[in-house]
Design a protein around this motif. Structure first.
Motif, PDB file in Angstrom:
ATOM      1  N   MET A  83       0.827  -1.211   0.000  1.00  0.00           N
ATOM      2  CA  MET A  83       0.000   0.000   0.000  1.00  0.00           C
ATOM      3  C   MET A  83       0.856   1.253   0.000  1.00  0.00           C
ATOM      4  O   MET A  83       0.570   2.209  -0.717  1.00  0.00           O
ATOM      5  N   GLY A 105       1.879   2.078  -3.336  1.00  0.00           N
ATOM      6  CA  GLY A 105       0.812   2.304  -4.315  1.00  0.00           C
ATOM      7  C   GLY A 105       0.500   1.104  -5.185  1.00  0.00           C
ATOM      8  O   GLY A 105       0.016   1.252  -6.305  1.00  0.00           O
ATOM      9  N   HIS A 155      -4.643  -1.477  -2.803  1.00  0.00           N
ATOM     10  CA  HIS A 155      -5.557  -0.636  -2.032  1.00  0.00           C
ATOM     11  C   HIS A 155      -6.286  -1.481  -0.996  1.00  0.00           C
ATOM     12  O   HIS A 155      -6.524  -2.665  -1.210  1.00  0.00           O
ATOM     13  N   ARG A 156      -6.683  -0.826   0.065  1.00  0.00           N
ATOM     14  CA  ARG A 156      -7.522  -1.483   1.057  1.00  0.00           C
ATOM     15  C   ARG A 156      -8.950  -0.978   0.888  1.00  0.00           C
ATOM     16  O   ARG A 156      -9.176   0.208   0.676  1.00  0.00           O
ATOM     17  N   TYR A 162      -8.438  -6.435   0.341  1.00  0.00           N
ATOM     18  CA  TYR A 162      -7.392  -5.754  -0.403  1.00  0.00           C
ATOM     19  C   TYR A 162      -7.475  -6.096  -1.881  1.00  0.00           C
ATOM     20  O   TYR A 162      -7.849  -7.206  -2.260  1.00  0.00           O
ATOM     21  N   CYS A 177      -3.821  -2.464  -7.252  1.00  0.00           N
ATOM     22  CA  CYS A 177      -4.068  -1.131  -7.796  1.00  0.00           C
ATOM     23  C   CYS A 177      -3.994  -1.170  -9.312  1.00  0.00           C
ATOM     24  O   CYS A 177      -3.063  -1.741  -9.891  1.00  0.00           O
ATOM     25  N   HIS A 198      -2.998   8.585  -4.858  1.00  0.00           N
ATOM     26  CA  HIS A 198      -3.211   8.058  -3.513  1.00  0.00           C
ATOM     27  C   HIS A 198      -4.683   8.050  -3.147  1.00  0.00           C
ATOM     28  O   HIS A 198      -5.076   7.530  -2.116  1.00  0.00           O
ATOM     29  N   GLU A 227     -11.625   0.270 -10.143  1.00  0.00           N
ATOM     30  CA  GLU A 227     -11.374   1.642  -9.747  1.00  0.00           C
ATOM     31  C   GLU A 227     -12.146   2.570 -10.661  1.00  0.00           C
ATOM     32  O   GLU A 227     -12.240   2.346 -11.870  1.00  0.00           O
ATOM     33  N   SER A 253      -7.136  12.532   3.172  1.00  0.00           N
ATOM     34  CA  SER A 253      -7.371  11.288   2.454  1.00  0.00           C
ATOM     35  C   SER A 253      -8.869  11.070   2.343  1.00  0.00           C
ATOM     36  O   SER A 253      -9.649  11.670   3.071  1.00  0.00           O
TER      37      SER A 253
END
Lengths: 169, 169
Positions: free
Chosen positions: B90, B93, B96-97, B104, B107, B115, B130, B153
């Motif tokens: 993570m 990069g 992702h969680r 998980y 990416c 991020h 995503e 974030s």
DNA sequence: CGGTATAATGTTATGTTATAACATTTACAA
DNA sequence: TTGTAAATGTTATAACATAACATTATACCG
């Protein structure tokens, strides 16, 4: 953007450090009663207690934190009881769960039947507020629909620093 | 909205059921190597293994699921080892969680140094993609700034039904 | 090359969050 | 008042995550 924004409706104020919180809490409890009456569900003792503990502040609280407060006077309530109360409160739109914190917070719009919510979480003071943004909602709905995806539920949790903590720093 | 949208860049395709996934996986591993080389970090055995397990599909996997696969051959790896690998991945990069699933996923944009990410999670097949939406990003940034809040974030996780499952149903 | 500092991993134990399964009690209505 | 559904109690355990400290591997420097 149309004209100047109207803070009272478009931009709800982030809860201020010194605000009259007793009022928030009692107001919330009153609304909760109303919601339960309207929905013919029962705000039992333990459910009310959990809701009151959640409304002690605008900082999300963990289930086990609630539990230890419940048992502070020597009680023997089990974790499951708290989770059951939380489930009820969430089902009735009185409380939200914050997935990024594993914590729970009172719903700021009880009765408004909004099952989707966005949150602003201050990493400094912990204060968490609901973000009701129509443009954001639209952008989200549109972006998702555009990809042929149909929404059931959504989580939007934004961590940062609230206006008051920014001013103080 | 300007002109017609360009699917290839604006609207990435939701991973299809029958796609050549071996390619996704090997591509991901290759990119991961490159990222680690560039950042002078080390993609050690266990880290690579965890990344490979995560890339077995587009369905998020839990830490303990990864663990049991690691130990399937009689290994004795401890949970902490998996969590350490996940932390590394993570931080770099590569993974992702998903807070809403405690799981998980690989990416999709390694090296792009993003991020922040938004996710579409199919509740039927589990496939998760995503969502890169500039308008959504803008709406979010604007809504937050308008309230005097500064972002550190963010978590955006949307649960629903993916195009392929909708078509099948 | 050998030493040494740092990074990575191993080992053991425990903390934190959440739910399963089944028994008992309570509230309400027929 | 008694049957039924809802709520709560009781006990145990599942699922997710980290703390603390020991050991091993890597890389870099002289």
């Amino acid at each position: 953007m149309t004209a100047r924004r109207k803070p009272s409706t478009e931009t709800p104020v982030f809860p201020k450090p010194g605000h009259n919180h007793a009022r928030c809490a009692s107001e919330a409890l009153r609304k909760a009663e109303a919601v339960c009456t309207a929905r013919k569900t029962r705000l039992t003792d333990i459910r009310r207690q959990v809701l009151e503990l959640i409304w002690q502040s605008h900082v999300p609280v963990g289930a086990y934190e609630i539990l230890s407060q419940l048992n502070a006077g020597g009680g023997r309530t089990a974790p499951i009881a708290v989770y059951r109360a939380l489930e009820f409160l969430m089902d009735n739109g009185l409380v939200h769960r914050l997935a990024s914190l594993n914590a729970y917070i009172g719903c700021a719009h009880m009765g408004d039947d909004h099952h989707a919510a966005q949150f602003l979480i201050c990493r400094t003071c912990g204060t968490t507020a609901e973000l009701e943004s129509a443009p954001l909602k639209r952008a989200l709905t549109h972006a998702v629909a555009e990809r042929g995806f149909s929404i059931d539920s959504q989580i939007v949790e934004i961590s940062g620093v609230c206006p008051h903590c920014r001013a103080t720093a």
